[in-house]
Design a protein around this motif. Structure first.
Motif, PDB file in Angstrom:
ATOM      1  N   LYS A  50      24.972  42.483  -0.658  1.00 16.90           N
ATOM      2  CA  LYS A  50      26.099  42.432  -1.701  1.00 16.90           C
ATOM      3  C   LYS A  50      25.225  42.839  -3.090  1.00 16.90           C
ATOM      4  O   LYS A  50      26.198  42.982  -4.044  1.00 16.90           O
ATOM      5  CB  LYS A  50      26.337  40.938  -1.807  1.00 16.90           C
ATOM      6  CG  LYS A  50      27.039  40.420  -0.574  1.00 16.90           C
ATOM      7  CD  LYS A  50      27.505  39.129  -0.639  1.00 16.90           C
ATOM      8  CE  LYS A  50      28.165  38.572   0.531  1.00 16.90           C
ATOM      9  NZ  LYS A  50      28.558  37.032   0.306  1.00 16.90           N
ATOM     10  N   GLY A  51      24.091  42.847  -3.215  1.00 17.93           N
ATOM     11  CA  GLY A  51      23.304  43.221  -4.390  1.00 17.93           C
ATOM     12  C   GLY A  51      22.901  44.703  -4.348  1.00 17.93           C
ATOM     13  O   GLY A  51      23.218  45.505  -3.556  1.00 17.93           O
ATOM     14  N   LYS A  52      22.036  44.741  -5.124  1.00 19.43           N
ATOM     15  CA  LYS A  52      21.186  46.090  -5.397  1.00 19.43           C
ATOM     16  C   LYS A  52      19.912  46.310  -4.965  1.00 19.43           C
ATOM     17  O   LYS A  52      19.155  45.258  -4.612  1.00 19.43           O
ATOM     18  CB  LYS A  52      21.272  46.463  -6.589  1.00 19.43           C
ATOM     19  CG  LYS A  52      22.500  46.578  -7.462  1.00 19.43           C
ATOM     20  CD  LYS A  52      22.411  47.006  -9.086  1.00 19.43           C
ATOM     21  CE  LYS A  52      23.699  47.121  -9.635  1.00 19.43           C
ATOM     22  NZ  LYS A  52      23.639  47.358 -11.250  1.00 19.43           N
ATOM     23  N   TYR A  53      19.538  47.477  -4.397  1.00 22.72           N
ATOM     24  CA  TYR A  53      18.226  47.544  -3.602  1.00 22.72           C
ATOM     25  C   TYR A  53      17.385  47.307  -4.531  1.00 22.72           C
ATOM     26  O   TYR A  53      16.306  46.712  -4.298  1.00 22.72           O
ATOM     27  CB  TYR A  53      18.122  49.156  -3.358  1.00 22.72           C
ATOM     28  CG  TYR A  53      16.861  49.495  -2.720  1.00 22.72           C
ATOM     29  CD1 TYR A  53      16.240  48.948  -1.836  1.00 22.72           C
ATOM     30  CD2 TYR A  53      16.123  50.331  -3.538  1.00 22.72           C
ATOM     31  CE1 TYR A  53      14.935  49.318  -1.152  1.00 22.72           C
ATOM     32  CE2 TYR A  53      14.698  50.892  -3.085  1.00 22.72           C
ATOM     33  CZ  TYR A  53      14.238  50.464  -2.038  1.00 22.72           C
ATOM     34  OH  TYR A  53      12.898  50.819  -1.737  1.00 22.72           O
ATOM     35  N   GLU A  54      17.249  47.681  -5.939  1.00 23.06           N
ATOM     36  CA  GLU A  54      16.364  47.453  -7.009  1.00 23.06           C
ATOM     37  C   GLU A  54      15.957  45.945  -7.190  1.00 23.06           C
ATOM     38  O   GLU A  54      14.820  45.512  -7.606  1.00 23.06           O
ATOM     39  CB  GLU A  54      16.868  47.955  -8.401  1.00 23.06           C
ATOM     40  CG  GLU A  54      16.781  49.571  -8.408  1.00 23.06           C
ATOM     41  CD  GLU A  54      17.910  49.934  -7.487  1.00 23.06           C
ATOM     42  OE1 GLU A  54      18.936  49.530  -7.402  1.00 23.06           O
ATOM     43  OE2 GLU A  54      18.101  51.543  -7.492  1.00 23.06           O
ATOM     44  N   ASP A  55      16.956  45.001  -6.841  1.00 25.65           N
ATOM     45  CA  ASP A  55      16.676  43.590  -6.895  1.00 25.65           C
ATOM     46  C   ASP A  55      15.672  43.132  -5.700  1.00 25.65           C
ATOM     47  O   ASP A  55      15.071  41.972  -5.702  1.00 25.65           O
ATOM     48  CB  ASP A  55      18.006  42.850  -6.752  1.00 25.65           C
ATOM     49  CG  ASP A  55      18.792  42.976  -7.946  1.00 25.65           C
ATOM     50  OD1 ASP A  55      18.321  43.406  -8.920  1.00 25.65           O
ATOM     51  OD2 ASP A  55      20.341  43.190  -7.908  1.00 25.65           O
ATOM     52  N   TYR A  56      15.370  43.927  -4.492  1.00 29.93           N
ATOM     53  CA  TYR A  56      14.764  43.351  -3.510  1.00 29.93           C
ATOM     54  C   TYR A  56      13.672  44.430  -3.290  1.00 29.93           C
ATOM     55  O   TYR A  56      12.571  43.944  -2.703  1.00 29.93           O
ATOM     56  CB  TYR A  56      15.811  43.392  -2.262  1.00 29.93           C
ATOM     57  CG  TYR A  56      16.636  42.372  -2.485  1.00 29.93           C
ATOM     58  CD1 TYR A  56      16.363  41.197  -2.109  1.00 29.93           C
ATOM     59  CD2 TYR A  56      17.866  42.553  -2.885  1.00 29.93           C
ATOM     60  CE1 TYR A  56      17.383  40.033  -2.170  1.00 29.93           C
ATOM     61  CE2 TYR A  56      18.936  41.690  -3.042  1.00 29.93           C
ATOM     62  CZ  TYR A  56      18.882  40.380  -2.860  1.00 29.93           C
ATOM     63  OH  TYR A  56      19.774  39.475  -2.937  1.00 29.93           O
ATOM     64  N   GLY A  58      10.195  45.730  -3.252  1.00 28.98           N
ATOM     65  CA  GLY A  58       8.778  45.208  -3.523  1.00 28.98           C
ATOM     66  C   GLY A  58       8.901  43.789  -3.411  1.00 28.98           C
ATOM     67  O   GLY A  58       7.874  43.087  -3.299  1.00 28.98           O
ATOM     68  N   LYS A  59       9.924  43.202  -3.403  1.00 30.74           N
ATOM     69  CA  LYS A  59      10.012  41.453  -3.243  1.00 30.74           C
ATOM     70  C   LYS A  59       9.792  41.288  -1.766  1.00 30.74           C
ATOM     71  O   LYS A  59      10.050  41.919  -0.519  1.00 30.74           O
ATOM     72  CB  LYS A  59      11.237  40.914  -3.539  1.00 30.74           C
ATOM     73  CG  LYS A  59      11.760  40.492  -4.568  1.00 30.74           C
ATOM     74  CD  LYS A  59      13.045  39.650  -4.859  1.00 30.74           C
ATOM     75  CE  LYS A  59      13.179  39.261  -6.142  1.00 30.74           C
ATOM     76  NZ  LYS A  59      14.676  38.537  -6.148  1.00 30.74           N
ATOM     77  N   ASP A  60       8.669  40.232  -1.561  1.00 32.70           N
ATOM     78  CA  ASP A  60       8.360  39.713  -0.424  1.00 32.70           C
ATOM     79  C   ASP A  60       9.460  38.803   0.226  1.00 32.70           C
ATOM     80  O   ASP A  60      10.332  38.105  -0.072  1.00 32.70           O
ATOM     81  CB  ASP A  60       7.314  38.630  -0.304  1.00 32.70           C
ATOM     82  CG  ASP A  60       7.021  38.141   0.920  1.00 32.70           C
ATOM     83  OD1 ASP A  60       6.955  38.721   1.864  1.00 32.70           O
ATOM     84  OD2 ASP A  60       7.040  36.958   0.820  1.00 32.70           O
ATOM     85  N   THR A  61       9.854  39.304   1.673  1.00 34.22           N
ATOM     86  CA  THR A  61      10.771  38.725   2.378  1.00 34.22           C
ATOM     87  C   THR A  61      10.327  37.932   3.671  1.00 34.22           C
ATOM     88  O   THR A  61      11.172  37.502   4.514  1.00 34.22           O
ATOM     89  CB  THR A  61      12.016  39.580   2.991  1.00 34.22           C
ATOM     90  OG1 THR A  61      11.317  40.527   3.765  1.00 34.22           O
ATOM     91  CG2 THR A  61      12.726  40.141   1.829  1.00 34.22           C
ATOM     92  N   LYS A  62       8.956  37.818   3.835  1.00 28.56           N
ATOM     93  CA  LYS A  62       8.405  37.477   5.002  1.00 28.56           C
ATOM     94  C   LYS A  62       7.311  36.126   4.892  1.00 28.56           C
ATOM     95  O   LYS A  62       6.602  35.806   5.626  1.00 28.56           O
ATOM     96  CB  LYS A  62       7.287  38.417   5.537  1.00 28.56           C
ATOM     97  CG  LYS A  62       8.113  39.715   6.072  1.00 28.56           C
ATOM     98  CD  LYS A  62       7.205  40.620   6.674  1.00 28.56           C
ATOM     99  CE  LYS A  62       7.848  41.907   7.364  1.00 28.56           C
ATOM    100  NZ  LYS A  62       7.233  42.824   8.007  1.00 28.56           N
ATOM    101  N   LYS A  63       7.618  35.545   3.388  1.00 24.53           N
ATOM    102  CA  LYS A  63       6.593  34.662   3.063  1.00 24.53           C
ATOM    103  C   LYS A  63       7.010  33.388   3.994  1.00 24.53           C
ATOM    104  O   LYS A  63       8.107  32.973   4.410  1.00 24.53           O
ATOM    105  CB  LYS A  63       6.809  34.260   1.852  1.00 24.53           C
ATOM    106  CG  LYS A  63       5.719  35.185   0.917  1.00 24.53           C
ATOM    107  CD  LYS A  63       5.726  34.745  -0.595  1.00 24.53           C
ATOM    108  CE  LYS A  63       5.051  35.798  -1.667  1.00 24.53           C
ATOM    109  NZ  LYS A  63       5.040  35.374  -2.904  1.00 24.53           N
ATOM    110  N   VAL A  64       5.995  32.546   4.367  1.00 19.24           N
ATOM    111  CA  VAL A  64       6.033  31.396   5.116  1.00 19.24           C
ATOM    112  C   VAL A  64       5.747  30.274   4.326  1.00 19.24           C
ATOM    113  O   VAL A  64       4.884  30.236   3.500  1.00 19.24           O
ATOM    114  CB  VAL A  64       5.386  31.331   6.537  1.00 19.24           C
ATOM    115  CG1 VAL A  64       6.064  32.531   7.408  1.00 19.24           C
ATOM    116  CG2 VAL A  64       3.833  31.484   6.365  1.00 19.24           C
TER     117      VAL A  64
END
Length: 210
Positions: A50-56, A58-64
């Protein structure tokens, strides 16, 4: 069993949310400027789409989430430092690698793409390239890699791949021979460290194609 991932494509031959990397790859492989990223849950993927690629990017989506004791034991990345990584489309497939400033992500070097390579070979070459890069500039800083295999190959001074040499990847193996020769003829004091992806997120040199 590997955890299921969901792939968001913001720009590609087809956009949307996909549950298969092979499907995702089909829609981005030949699309210049493709924008995509993987997520651990469908809910996260739907929100991201729903958002923009630029918002994600380089963002980590795997941190635990780890306990305070575990986090204390692992600590934080050392800066300044060099981070290296490789990306490969297929196994074997087109492979490239690069080195960046671990804090600012400023790119210092990049090589490829090479035909019929593997990610492990790329990680090995990236480390050796990084070692040479730092030695040439008399920089006494650590180098990070997220590949235990590549780190072990470098310490043994040999790229222990089982990939056969063909007419397509001869150039790649020329680079491998040069890297092994460099390791044999040079000494270094650079610390080679493992990037703790589960705690710190993707290594800064990551190509963002997972």
């Amino acid at each position: 069993m590997a955890k299921k991932k969901f792939y968001v494509i913001w720009k590609g031959e087809k956009t949307g949310i996909f549950s298969s990397w092979n499907t995702c790859k089909k829609y981005i492989a030949n699309f210049k400027g493709a924008q995509y990223k993987s997520f651990a849950s469908k809910k996260d993927a739907e929100e991201a789409f729903k958002g923009k690629y630029e918002d994600y990017k380089g963002k980590d989506t795997k941190k635990v989430q780890l306990s305070s004791d575990e986090l204390k034991k692992i600590g934080n990345p050392l800066f300044p430092s060099l981070a290296v990584d490789a990306a490969c489309s297929g196994n074997p497939g087109k492979m490239e690698y690069r080195g960046v400033d671990a804090k600012t992500k400023k790119q210092f070097f990049i090589q490829g793409p090479f035909e019929e390579g593997t990610n492990n070979i790329g990680e090995f070459l990236a480390l050796v390239h990084g070692l040479g890069f730092l030695k040439q500039r008399n920089l006494n800083i650590p180098i990070y890699s997220d590949s235990r295999i590549a780190i072990s190959w470098v310490k043994k001074g040999q790229c222990r791949t089982n990939l056969p040499i063909t007419s397509k990847n001869k150039e790649l193996f020329d680079f491998v021979k040069r890297a092994e020769k460099w390791l044999k003829e040079n000494t270094y004091t650079t610390k080679i460290l493992k990037w703790e992806t589960k705690v710190w997120g993707e290594i800064p040199a990551d190509f963002g194609r997972k």
